[in-house]
Every structure is written in C-alpha cells, then in structure tokens.
Scaffold this active site. Structure first.
Site, PDB file in Angstrom:
ATOM      1  N   GLY A   5       1.963  69.317  53.081  1.00 24.74           N
ATOM      2  CA  GLY A   5       1.241  70.240  52.204  1.00 24.74           C
ATOM      3  C   GLY A   5       1.935  70.192  50.860  1.00 24.74           C
ATOM      4  O   GLY A   5       3.046  70.690  50.722  1.00 24.74           O
ATOM      5  N   HIS A   6       1.317  69.530  49.903  1.00 27.82           N
ATOM      6  CA  HIS A   6       1.938  69.361  48.579  1.00 27.82           C
ATOM      7  C   HIS A   6       1.165  70.198  47.564  1.00 27.82           C
ATOM      8  O   HIS A   6      -0.033  69.999  47.363  1.00 27.82           O
ATOM      9  CB  HIS A   6       1.951  67.878  48.185  1.00 27.82           C
ATOM     10  CG  HIS A   6       2.766  67.029  49.118  1.00 27.82           C
ATOM     11  ND1 HIS A   6       2.876  65.668  49.020  1.00 27.82           N
ATOM     12  CD2 HIS A   6       3.527  67.376  50.183  1.00 27.82           C
ATOM     13  CE1 HIS A   6       3.672  65.226  49.969  1.00 27.82           C
ATOM     14  NE2 HIS A   6       4.066  66.241  50.699  1.00 27.82           N
ATOM     15  N   GLN A  20       7.110  65.060  54.005  1.00 29.46           N
ATOM     16  CA  GLN A  20       8.183  65.673  54.808  1.00 29.46           C
ATOM     17  C   GLN A  20       9.519  65.471  54.079  1.00 29.46           C
ATOM     18  O   GLN A  20       9.534  65.351  52.863  1.00 29.46           O
ATOM     19  CB  GLN A  20       8.229  65.083  56.234  1.00 29.46           C
ATOM     20  CG  GLN A  20       7.085  65.537  57.123  1.00 29.46           C
ATOM     21  CD  GLN A  20       5.785  64.798  56.880  1.00 29.46           C
ATOM     22  OE1 GLN A  20       5.738  63.589  56.887  1.00 29.46           O
ATOM     23  NE2 GLN A  20       4.700  65.534  56.691  1.00 29.46           N
ATOM     24  N   ASN A  61       0.056  67.034  58.210  1.00 28.66           N
ATOM     25  CA  ASN A  61       1.162  67.996  58.366  1.00 28.66           C
ATOM     26  C   ASN A  61       1.780  68.286  56.996  1.00 28.66           C
ATOM     27  O   ASN A  61       2.375  69.329  56.783  1.00 28.66           O
ATOM     28  CB  ASN A  61       2.234  67.463  59.343  1.00 28.66           C
ATOM     29  CG  ASN A  61       2.695  66.036  59.051  1.00 28.66           C
ATOM     30  OD1 ASN A  61       2.073  65.319  58.260  1.00 28.66           O
ATOM     31  ND2 ASN A  61       3.747  65.613  59.699  1.00 28.66           N
ATOM     32  N   ASP A  90       8.975  70.310  51.880  1.00 31.97           N
ATOM     33  CA  ASP A  90       8.595  71.407  50.980  1.00 31.97           C
ATOM     34  C   ASP A  90       9.551  71.586  49.808  1.00 31.97           C
ATOM     35  O   ASP A  90       9.718  72.691  49.286  1.00 31.97           O
ATOM     36  CB  ASP A  90       8.498  72.745  51.747  1.00 31.97           C
ATOM     37  CG  ASP A  90       7.475  72.670  52.858  1.00 31.97           C
ATOM     38  OD1 ASP A  90       6.470  71.950  52.691  1.00 31.97           O
ATOM     39  OD2 ASP A  90       7.673  73.339  53.889  1.00 31.97           O
ATOM     40  N   LEU A 148      15.130  76.263  40.667  1.00 33.81           N
ATOM     41  CA  LEU A 148      16.375  76.908  40.217  1.00 33.81           C
ATOM     42  C   LEU A 148      16.106  78.379  39.911  1.00 33.81           C
ATOM     43  O   LEU A 148      16.935  79.256  40.162  1.00 33.81           O
ATOM     44  CB  LEU A 148      16.911  76.191  38.961  1.00 33.81           C
ATOM     45  CG  LEU A 148      18.272  76.663  38.471  1.00 33.81           C
ATOM     46  CD1 LEU A 148      19.366  76.346  39.490  1.00 33.81           C
ATOM     47  CD2 LEU A 148      18.628  76.049  37.126  1.00 33.81           C
ATOM     48  N   THR A 195       2.539  75.607  53.154  1.00 29.02           N
ATOM     49  CA  THR A 195       1.269  75.239  52.522  1.00 29.02           C
ATOM     50  C   THR A 195       0.236  74.825  53.574  1.00 29.02           C
ATOM     51  O   THR A 195      -0.959  75.001  53.402  1.00 29.02           O
ATOM     52  CB  THR A 195       1.514  74.041  51.566  1.00 29.02           C
ATOM     53  OG1 THR A 195       2.678  74.313  50.799  1.00 29.02           O
ATOM     54  CG2 THR A 195       0.358  73.796  50.632  1.00 29.02           C
ATOM     55  N   THR A 196       0.717  74.278  54.697  1.00 30.77           N
ATOM     56  CA  THR A 196      -0.197  73.759  55.726  1.00 30.77           C
ATOM     57  C   THR A 196      -0.494  74.800  56.796  1.00 30.77           C
ATOM     58  O   THR A 196      -1.630  74.959  57.221  1.00 30.77           O
ATOM     59  CB  THR A 196       0.415  72.483  56.364  1.00 30.77           C
ATOM     60  OG1 THR A 196       0.594  71.534  55.314  1.00 30.77           O
ATOM     61  CG2 THR A 196      -0.483  71.895  57.431  1.00 30.77           C
ATOM     62  N   LYS A 248       7.869  68.168  46.119  1.00 28.17           N
ATOM     63  CA  LYS A 248       7.481  66.772  45.825  1.00 28.17           C
ATOM     64  C   LYS A 248       6.172  66.715  45.050  1.00 28.17           C
ATOM     65  O   LYS A 248       6.004  65.937  44.120  1.00 28.17           O
ATOM     66  CB  LYS A 248       7.351  65.973  47.139  1.00 28.17           C
ATOM     67  CG  LYS A 248       8.631  65.896  47.937  1.00 28.17           C
ATOM     68  CD  LYS A 248       8.439  65.211  49.270  1.00 28.17           C
ATOM     69  CE  LYS A 248       7.633  65.995  50.281  1.00 28.17           C
ATOM     70  NZ  LYS A 248       8.284  67.222  50.776  1.00 28.17           N
ATOM     71  N   GLY A 249       5.208  67.584  45.465  1.00 28.22           N
ATOM     72  CA  GLY A 249       3.880  67.575  44.829  1.00 28.22           C
ATOM     73  C   GLY A 249       3.970  67.795  43.333  1.00 28.22           C
ATOM     74  O   GLY A 249       3.354  67.078  42.553  1.00 28.22           O
ATOM     75  N   LYS A 250       4.762  68.775  42.915  1.00 26.29           N
ATOM     76  CA  LYS A 250       4.883  69.072  41.478  1.00 26.29           C
ATOM     77  C   LYS A 250       5.409  67.846  40.734  1.00 26.29           C
ATOM     78  O   LYS A 250       4.889  67.474  39.678  1.00 26.29           O
ATOM     79  CB  LYS A 250       5.813  70.281  41.236  1.00 26.29           C
ATOM     80  CG  LYS A 250       6.258  70.344  39.767  1.00 26.29           C
ATOM     81  CD  LYS A 250       6.920  71.622  39.317  1.00 26.29           C
ATOM     82  CE  LYS A 250       7.524  71.385  37.924  1.00 26.29           C
ATOM     83  NZ  LYS A 250       7.937  72.561  37.208  1.00 26.29           N
ATOM     84  N   THR A 262       3.411  71.396  63.344  1.00 25.65           N
ATOM     85  CA  THR A 262       2.295  71.976  62.599  1.00 25.65           C
ATOM     86  C   THR A 262       1.049  72.054  63.483  1.00 25.65           C
ATOM     87  O   THR A 262       0.038  72.607  63.060  1.00 25.65           O
ATOM     88  CB  THR A 262       1.970  71.122  61.361  1.00 25.65           C
ATOM     89  OG1 THR A 262       1.682  69.790  61.801  1.00 25.65           O
ATOM     90  CG2 THR A 262       3.140  71.093  60.385  1.00 25.65           C
ATOM     91  N   SER A 277      13.696  71.920  37.699  1.00 25.66           N
ATOM     92  CA  SER A 277      12.399  72.599  37.631  1.00 25.66           C
ATOM     93  C   SER A 277      12.612  74.107  37.663  1.00 25.66           C
ATOM     94  O   SER A 277      13.391  74.617  38.472  1.00 25.66           O
ATOM     95  CB  SER A 277      11.543  72.154  38.812  1.00 25.66           C
ATOM     96  OG  SER A 277      10.372  72.920  38.895  1.00 25.66           O
TER      97      SER A 277
END
Ligand code: GDP
Ligand code: IMO
Ligand code: MG
Length: 415
Positions: free
Chosen positions: A40-41, A219, A38, A13, A327, A294-295, A16-18, A125, A404
């Site tokens: 959730g991005h 993960q 498991n 978490d 940040l 997220t999951t 990574k998705g962003k 999860t 970010s």
C-alpha cells in the site's frame, strides 16, 4: 543506462510511495518487481491522496511508463479496481505475461490458514500472497499470459481445483463452478488483455536506449523471505537483488540504490520488533505518524529507530544513500531513543543475528526538538534534529541523501 532502485529497509511502509512519485517526475519508466496487493503506497499531491497497491507509483507522472514485472503476483480483481482511479492507462501501464495470477481462492486459503495458526499467525494481509507464491514455486501456478486463452485456462484451473479438492474441503473453501469461473476469467481478459505483454523486452529496450528507469520496491528488507524475520515475513525477495529476478535484468543493470527509512520504526503484523515501544511513546508515535495500514487499516506497532537493523539492511541492499522519512513525526518529543546494539545471551552484539526473537535493545538517547514539519532546507532544521540525522548516518554507515518532513511531494530536504 543503469536503473535506479528504491528499497524499503525496515518492515515496510517507510514512505516508498512518496519518494517514487517524487522521483518519477524525472524517469521514463517505473517498475514493480515483487509483491502484490499486500503493498500500500500512499501519495499526496496538492491535498489529494492516492493509495496504490499494484500500479507503480510513477502513474501520476503523465510521461512515465509503468511496468508490473514477472516477479509480482497479480490479483486481477484488485488491479481492475485500482485502475478505475485513473483515466485510460493504455500505453502507460504494462503487465508481464510471466507474472503469476493471485486468484480469489488464494486469499481464502491465506485467511483460513491464518485462522488455523491461532496465536502463531503471521498476521498476513490476507490477500493470498503466500498461497500464490507457493503455487508458483510448486510449479502449479497460473501466469498472467494464460488469461489470453480463457477456455484453456478455465480447464487448467478446474483440474487444479480437483487435484486440491481435499484441501479446499478441509479449509471449508467453496471453489467457483465452471460457468462462474469462465465468466470471471472473461471479465479479467476483457479488462486486462491490452496491458499484458513481454515486459522483459520492454525494460531491456528502455535500458539499452538510455531511458531513465526506476525500480520501486514493495514491503521492506526485514520482511524478505530469506533475510527477514522468518517466518514472520512476506513470500517474496524484497531486497534489491529481488529486482533482478523480478524483472529479468542483471545485477550490472542496477545503478544507484536508495534505501527508504522512517526516522523511527513501525511494523504491521506479528514477529520480533526489538525497539518496539509499548508505552506512551509508542502510542504517541502512532498518533503523530497516523500509523494505520494503507492496505488493511490495521494499527501499526511503533518504536524507536533501530540502527543495527538499518545497518544490516543497508549492507544487504547495497544502499548508496538513505531517504529519511517522517522526521516531523518526532516533533515535540523531549527525548528520542535509538537502538544502537542488542543484548543476546547476556552479551552485547552490534550485528543482526539470524533469529531476532530473543534480543533486547541497547538505547542511546538524543535531545528532541520543537518543529521540523514542512521544512525544506537543511539550514532551517533545529540544531538537535541535525545532530540526530548526523548520528543516524554514522550508526548506519550510510549517507542520508534526502529528508522528508510531511506527506506532500514538496516538503523534502535534498542534501
Ligand atoms: P510505503 O508503503 O512505503 O509507500 O508507505 P505507506 O504509504 O504505506 O506509509 C507511509 C505513510 O507516511 C503514508 O501515509 C505517507 O503519506 C506518509 N508520509 C510519507 N512521508 C512522510 C513524512 O515525511 N511525514 C509524514 N508526516 N508523513 C509521511
Ligand atoms: P508496503 O509495500 C508493511 C506484512 C504483513 C505481514 C507480513 C506477511 O506497503 O511497504 P503477506 O500478506 O505479505 O503474506 O503478509 O508482511 N506486509 C507488509 N507490512 N508494508 C507492506 O507493504 C507489507 N506487505 C506485507 O503485515 O506481517
Ligand atoms: Mg505501505
């Protein structure tokens, strides 16, 4: 051309998705190599939120091809539901025929075993990840390619149910009848067959033809089956090396490795977390950071940046640089702490021991700042925030390449 890799260096978490979504605009192919739903991005684009579990985060780039590699455990039910968010994905998404199936009974076993463990539960999860990987390693699992012959697969699964009958009975798990099973498998086949292929060849072709390939970790390093806080880990190789086996590429195929890290630290589920803050500060981090899974929607445990753990993760993964996320969540704190060493058996140590259970943190304090939210230039950051970022670079022995300052794609500082 070599593939670039994104890896979580804490307990997942990290954001990574962003980053994968942002970078995917410049890549031809985005690949997942391990884990399952498991993960959730989360991606925010122009105020719209997307939560991805199995589909790689390159899906919002209209040009990129998305690959689910052999190292993933695939829940057909979960991916079918996830695919409904997007228009026709044919020609954009490919699933390895060698990936393993994570079927409904795997989740039931996962949940039942967690219940039996009581206060020793891992806090999984509940998505069947451990049981699906166990079957794979035990050589009794079913692969995605087998979905193409549902009659044969139905018989194999019914045999497996019978061989494991005693376990299902003890765990009070009902297995589907032959008719229910074949209906389910036919539904999976109808919806997924156009996406199933030999992805190993596709990735090789892309690399050999100078296409830009991005590998998306799921993960985080401290949840790795070998190098994480065992047994409070997930069941896959979450470190950069896992991408090789999970896609069928070799170490020489990997170019730049970027570690993703929050400016503080969170963890969902049980297990050691030396820099966890159980007081007001931890609560405030959770609130300001919207730290809910997220999951599973579970509240994430929060604490301070752990530089010892991050230095360990950076070395394990071979991180060329780090992207420092969230940040802005530290905005408004008077004092910000960083764990710079551990005390183990009365002695100060500066490395990650094999068992993190009995260490206590040694902190260094930094002065806070008012606001970084939405800032897109290094020069505009408050002086105290610059000092904090520079200190993290020194402590982790890794360059920070990106910062970010909000969930949106554009609110990012490139260094
Ligand atoms: P992942 O699993 O590593 O992709 O991360 P998650 O999506 O589970 O959790 C990260 C959360 O932080 C998501 O809700 C993101 O939208 C959010 N996020 C990412 N970067 C930033 C940031 O710089 N600032 C803030 N405030 N939120 C962020
Ligand atoms: P992303 O990709 C955070 C945690 C679970 C639990 C442990 C084992 O979004 O960063 P599992 O269901 O995998 O057997 O659970 O791992 N976990 C995650 N924590 N982010 C994730 O993924 C996670 N995937 C699993 O909370 O502690
Ligand atoms: Mg996540």
């Amino acid at each position: 051309m070599k593939a670039d890799l994104i890896v979580g260096v804490q307990w997942g978490d990290e954001g990574k998705g962003k980053i994968v979504d942002m970078l995917a605009q410049k890549y031809d192919m985005v690949c997942r190599s391990q884990g399952g739903h498991n993960a959730g991005h989360t991606i925010w684009v122009d105020g719209v939120r997307y939560a991805l579990h199995l589909i790689p985060s390159g899906v919002l780039n209209p040009e990129a091809i998305n690959i689910i590699g052999n190292g993933v455990v695939l829940s057909p039910e979960s991916i079918i539901k996830e695919m409904e968010q997007f228009e026709n994905l044919e020609g954009k998404l490919y699933i390895s025929d060698k990936a393993h199936l994570n079927l409904p009974h795997h989740a039931l076993i996962d949940q039942a075993k967690e219940r039996l463990k009581g206060d020793k539960a891992i806090g999984t999860t509940g998505k069947g990840i451990g049981p699906a990987y166990s079957d794979k390693i035990n050589r009794v699992g079913f692969r995605v390619g087998e979905l193409l012959d549902t009659v044969k697969l139905q018989n194999s699964i019914l045999d497996y149910f019978e061989q494991n009958r005693a376990i299902f009975d003890v765990l009070e798990i009902d297995t589907p009848s032959a008719d229910e099973l074949v209906n389910l498998l036919n539904d999976y086949k109808t919806k997924l067959a156009p996406f199933i292929t030999n992805t190993t060849n596709m990735v090789w072709d892309a690399l050999d033809n100078n296409k830009k390939v991005l590998l998306e970790g799921a993960q985080g390093t401290l949840l790795d089956i070998d190098h994480g806080t065992y047994p409070y880990v997930t069941s896959s190789s979450t470190v950069s090396a896992g991408a090789c086996t999970g896609l069928g590429i070799n170490p020489k195929d990997i170019g730049k490795v970027t570690g993703i890290v929050k400016a503080y630290c969170t963890r969902v589920g049980n297990g050691p977390f030396p820099s966890e803050d159980l007081g007001e500060d931890g609560e405030r981090l959770g609130k300001q950071g919207h730290e809910f899974g997220t999951t599973t929607g579970r509240a994430r445990r929060c604490g301070w940046f752990d530089a010892v753990a991050c230095r360990y993760s950076s070395r394990l993964n071979g991180c060329d640089d780090l992207s420092l996320m969230k940040l802005d969540v530290l905005d408004g704190f008077d004092e910000i702490k960083v764990c710079v060493a551990y005390i183990l058996d009365g002695k100060e140590i500066d490395y990650m021991p094999s068992d993190l259970e009995s260490v206590t943190p040694v902190y260094k304090s930094f002065k806070g700042w008012e606001k970084t939210e939405g800032i897109r230039n290094w020069d505009e950051l408050p002086e105290t925030a610059k000092i904090y970022v520079k200190a993290l670079e020194t402590l982790t022995k890794t360059k920070i390449g990106m910062i970010s300052t909000s969930p949106e794609r554009k609110d990012t500082i490139l260094l």
